[in-house]
Every structure is written in structure tokens, then in C-alpha cells.
Scaffold this motif. Structure first.
Motif, PDB file in Angstrom:
ATOM      1  N   GLN A 104       0.085  -8.231  -2.287  1.00 26.29           N
ATOM      2  CA  GLN A 104       0.441  -7.264  -3.327  1.00 26.29           C
ATOM      3  C   GLN A 104       1.082  -6.003  -2.748  1.00 26.29           C
ATOM      4  OE1 GLN A 104      -3.409  -6.787  -5.225  1.00 26.29           O
ATOM      5  NE2 GLN A 104      -2.697  -8.009  -6.958  1.00 26.29           N
ATOM      6  N   LEU A 105       1.186  -5.931  -1.424  1.00 28.96           N
ATOM      7  CA  LEU A 105       1.761  -4.762  -0.761  1.00 28.96           C
ATOM      8  C   LEU A 105       3.205  -5.039  -0.363  1.00 28.96           C
ATOM      9  CD1 LEU A 105      -1.217  -3.759   1.555  1.00 28.96           C
ATOM     10  CD2 LEU A 105      -0.518  -2.665  -0.581  1.00 28.96           C
ATOM     11  N   TYR A 106       4.067  -4.066  -0.608  1.00 26.46           N
ATOM     12  CA  TYR A 106       5.484  -4.213  -0.314  1.00 26.46           C
ATOM     13  C   TYR A 106       5.947  -3.078   0.589  1.00 26.46           C
ATOM     14  CZ  TYR A 106       5.459  -7.686  -3.957  1.00 26.46           C
ATOM     15  OH  TYR A 106       5.177  -8.805  -4.685  1.00 26.46           O
ATOM     16  N   PHE A 107       6.836  -3.399   1.511  1.00 28.14           N
ATOM     17  CA  PHE A 107       7.399  -2.395   2.405  1.00 28.14           C
ATOM     18  C   PHE A 107       8.257  -1.414   1.610  1.00 28.14           C
ATOM     19  CE2 PHE A 107       6.792  -6.103   5.135  1.00 28.14           C
ATOM     20  CZ  PHE A 107       6.066  -5.533   6.163  1.00 28.14           C
ATOM     21  N   ASN A 108       8.327  -0.194   2.088  1.00 31.01           N
ATOM     22  CA  ASN A 108       9.189   0.822   1.492  1.00 31.01           C
ATOM     23  C   ASN A 108      10.621   0.566   1.974  1.00 31.01           C
ATOM     24  OD1 ASN A 108      10.501   3.083   0.541  1.00 31.01           O
ATOM     25  ND2 ASN A 108       9.547   4.469   2.001  1.00 31.01           N
ATOM     26  N   THR A 109      11.423  -0.025   1.096  1.00 28.40           N
ATOM     27  CA  THR A 109      12.819  -0.325   1.440  1.00 28.40           C
ATOM     28  C   THR A 109      13.782   0.598   0.712  1.00 28.40           C
ATOM     29  OG1 THR A 109      12.930  -1.984  -0.314  1.00 28.40           O
ATOM     30  CG2 THR A 109      12.284  -2.755   1.888  1.00 28.40           C
ATOM     31  N   LEU A 122       4.037   3.683   1.446  1.00 27.19           N
ATOM     32  CA  LEU A 122       4.802   4.838   1.915  1.00 27.19           C
ATOM     33  C   LEU A 122       4.382   5.246   3.318  1.00 27.19           C
ATOM     34  CD1 LEU A 122       4.939   7.134  -1.237  1.00 27.19           C
ATOM     35  CD2 LEU A 122       6.554   5.372  -0.500  1.00 27.19           C
ATOM     36  N   GLY A 123       3.139   5.031   3.650  1.00 22.13           N
ATOM     37  CA  GLY A 123       2.619   5.346   4.974  1.00 22.13           C
ATOM     38  C   GLY A 123       1.850   4.163   5.512  1.00 22.13           C
ATOM     39  N   GLY A 124       2.302   3.615   6.629  1.00 16.78           N
ATOM     40  CA  GLY A 124       1.615   2.473   7.228  1.00 16.78           C
ATOM     41  C   GLY A 124       2.419   1.195   7.184  1.00 16.78           C
ATOM     42  N   ASN A 125       3.743   1.301   7.144  1.00 16.39           N
ATOM     43  CA  ASN A 125       4.575   0.103   7.110  1.00 16.39           C
ATOM     44  C   ASN A 125       4.420  -0.743   8.370  1.00 16.39           C
ATOM     45  OD1 ASN A 125       6.611  -0.152   4.656  1.00 16.39           O
ATOM     46  ND2 ASN A 125       6.297   2.024   5.048  1.00 16.39           N
ATOM     47  N   LEU A 126       4.246  -0.108   9.532  1.00 21.20           N
ATOM     48  CA  LEU A 126       4.015  -0.876  10.759  1.00 21.20           C
ATOM     49  C   LEU A 126       2.663  -1.586  10.703  1.00 21.20           C
ATOM     50  CD1 LEU A 126       4.747  -1.825  13.589  1.00 21.20           C
ATOM     51  CD2 LEU A 126       3.970   0.375  14.467  1.00 21.20           C
ATOM     52  N   ARG A 127       1.639  -0.902  10.195  1.00 22.04           N
ATOM     53  CA  ARG A 127       0.330  -1.557  10.048  1.00 22.04           C
ATOM     54  C   ARG A 127       0.422  -2.731   9.072  1.00 22.04           C
ATOM     55  NH1 ARG A 127      -1.112   3.860  10.081  1.00 22.04           N
ATOM     56  NH2 ARG A 127      -1.402   3.931   7.833  1.00 22.04           N
ATOM     57  N   LEU A 128       1.209  -2.579   8.025  1.00 19.00           N
ATOM     58  CA  LEU A 128       1.396  -3.679   7.090  1.00 19.00           C
ATOM     59  C   LEU A 128       2.082  -4.859   7.781  1.00 19.00           C
ATOM     60  CD1 LEU A 128       1.331  -4.967   4.294  1.00 19.00           C
ATOM     61  CD2 LEU A 128       3.422  -3.693   3.740  1.00 19.00           C
ATOM     62  N   ALA A 179     -10.583   2.228   8.492  1.00 24.99           N
ATOM     63  CA  ALA A 179     -10.653   3.688   8.540  1.00 24.99           C
ATOM     64  C   ALA A 179      -9.276   4.315   8.356  1.00 24.99           C
ATOM     65  CB  ALA A 179     -11.259   4.135   9.872  1.00 24.99           C
ATOM     66  N   ARG A 180      -8.246   3.582   8.713  1.00 30.34           N
ATOM     67  CA  ARG A 180      -6.871   4.105   8.618  1.00 30.34           C
ATOM     68  C   ARG A 180      -6.029   3.160   7.769  1.00 30.34           C
ATOM     69  NH1 ARG A 180      -3.429   7.879  11.814  1.00 30.34           N
ATOM     70  NH2 ARG A 180      -1.563   7.744  10.556  1.00 30.34           N
ATOM     71  N   GLY A 181      -6.205   3.245   6.467  1.00 26.62           N
ATOM     72  CA  GLY A 181      -5.479   2.377   5.558  1.00 26.62           C
ATOM     73  C   GLY A 181      -4.051   2.840   5.343  1.00 26.62           C
ATOM     74  N   CYS A 182      -3.354   2.143   4.508  1.00 30.61           N
ATOM     75  CA  CYS A 182      -1.982   2.482   4.157  1.00 30.61           C
ATOM     76  C   CYS A 182      -1.969   3.438   2.965  1.00 30.61           C
ATOM     77  CB  CYS A 182      -1.206   1.216   3.786  1.00 30.61           C
ATOM     78  SG  CYS A 182      -0.993   0.067   5.152  1.00 30.61           S
TER      79      CYS A 182
END
Length: 76
Positions: A11-16, A65-71, A50-53
């Protein structure tokens, strides 16, 4: 208002750049960086929680918006 909740990876999409007025994620990363982070995340899952997106809803989707690399590493 900030809300913390679990959202499945599908359900998560990269910020393109799909949200008007917000630029796409400017960072680029290599496959080796994604693999290294994926390995780290598997080794220390408590840090991943502890450090979500940072996510915003947009047109029925959850855009990161924050955490695209983690995604990217989580989907690896």
C-alpha cells in the motif's frame, strides 16, 4: 495531527512527484546501498519500527515523503 499506524508494503508508493506542489524524491541510490540497508533492517527490526516512513494519503494511496530508501530496502 500525527498518526502512527502499520501499513502493508503493497500500500506504500514511492514519491515520484505525483502530488501537485511537491517535488519527487531527489535522492538516488545504488543496488548495493539498498541491499546493505535491507540486510541491516533484517538484522535489527526494532530499529525499523522506531524509524518508520513519513506517509501522506493521496488519491487513495499512501505516498512516502520521508523514507523512500527504507521503503526500497523493505521491498527488496
Amino acid at each position: 495531527m500525527i498518526e502512527f499506524r502499520r501499513i502493508s508494503l503493497d500500500q506504500l508508493y514511492f514519491n515520484t512527484g505525483q502530488i501537485p506542489g511537491l517535488p519527487p524524491n531527489p535522492r538516488e541510490w545504488t543496488d548495493s546501498e539498498i541491499k546493505r540497508l535491507a540486510k541491516s533492517m533484517k538484522g535489527t527490526p526494532e530499529l525499523t519500527e522506531a524509524r518508520g516512513c513519513i506517509v501522506v494519503p493521496y488519491e487513495g494511496r499512501c505516498v512516502v515523503l520521508g523514507g523512500n530508501l527504507r521503503l526500497a530496502a523493505a521491498k527488496f
